[in-house]
Design an enzyme around this catalytic site. Structure first.
Site, short mmCIF file in Angstrom:
data_model
loop_
_atom_site.label_atom_id
_atom_site.label_comp_id
_atom_site.label_asym_id
_atom_site.label_seq_id
_atom_site.Cartn_x
_atom_site.Cartn_y
_atom_site.Cartn_z
CG HIS A 1 -107.99 -8.69 21.08
ND1 HIS A 1 -107.19 -7.60 20.36
CD2 HIS A 1 -109.01 -8.14 21.76
CE1 HIS A 1 -107.93 -6.67 20.51
NE2 HIS A 1 -109.08 -6.60 21.49
CD GLU A 2 -112.13 -10.01 23.26
OE1 GLU A 2 -112.22 -9.42 24.05
OE2 GLU A 2 -112.07 -9.31 22.15
CG HIS B 1 -109.56 -7.06 26.43
ND1 HIS B 1 -108.77 -5.54 26.63
CD2 HIS B 1 -110.01 -6.84 25.30
CE1 HIS B 1 -108.79 -4.93 25.28
NE2 HIS B 1 -109.74 -5.93 24.59
#
Length: 194
Positions: free
Chosen positions: A96-97, A100
């Site tokens: 997820h990170e 980003h």
């Protein structure tokens, strides 16, 4: 001191774990995650785009906020050891990170305080990391089968947007809906959503 123009973008995985890990245990789990095929693709694509992912880009910390991890421009990714219990959680938070971080890398002009920019990266992170796969939704207590993934992504985007001081709930929802199709269908660096 934190740079006010680059807020911490956090993953709300925390809460599924009542027990956490030590920083050392979490670091071992991070090293295991680096062998995950999706994690490897994300890191390779960031490097190809000119964004260095050094040895300390992903690190374990003890967090005071209820997040599983976070990405912050210029600082990398932190994994909250005290909110992580199993390897699968570490893998999810890192994917997820990293999405980003990949978005930050490829966009070059991404403004995290801009509601549309932030919402787009959250749509992509929740969609491409597998945060909203049926199994995870069932474990969270959401029992809807049909249409669960997009509903989950919308719910999680709105939850993440609450941390953005520039985006009211209405502005967040409007931004998310305006850019939904473009961002949901943007699967880079993958050929399709994993």
């Amino acid at each position: 001191m934190e740079d006010e123009t680059s807020p911490t973008i956090g993953s709300d995985w925390a809460g599924s774990s009542k027990r956490g890990k030590s920083i050392e245990e979490c670091e071992v789990m991070i090293r295991r995650s680096l062998r995950n095929p999706q994690v490897k693709v994300l890191i390779e694509q960031m490097e190809k785009s000119g964004c260095r992912v050094g040895d300390n880009f992903i690190r374990a910390v003890v967090c005071t906020t209820p997040h599983g991890g976070a990405f912050q421009k210029g600082r990398g990714i932190t994994i909250c050891s005290n909110h992580i219990a199993i390897q699968d959680e570490v893998n999810q938070v890192i994917k997820h990170e990293l999405i980003h971080a990949y978005d930050e890398c490829r966009a070059k002009n991404l403004e995290w305080l801009n509601c549309a920019h932030h919402a787009c990266s959250e749509i992509r992170a929740n969609h491409l990391s597998g945060d909203c796969h049926l199994k995870r939704e069932l474990l969270r207590g959401f029992l809807r089968i049909k249409g669960h993934e997009q509903e989950c992504i919308r719910r999680r985007v709105m939850k993440s947007m609450r941390a953005n001081p520039e985006c009211t709930e209405a502005a967040s929802k409007d931004a998310m809906e305006a850019i939904w199709d473009i961002c949901y269908n943007d699967t880079k660096p993958f050929d399709r959503a994993p």
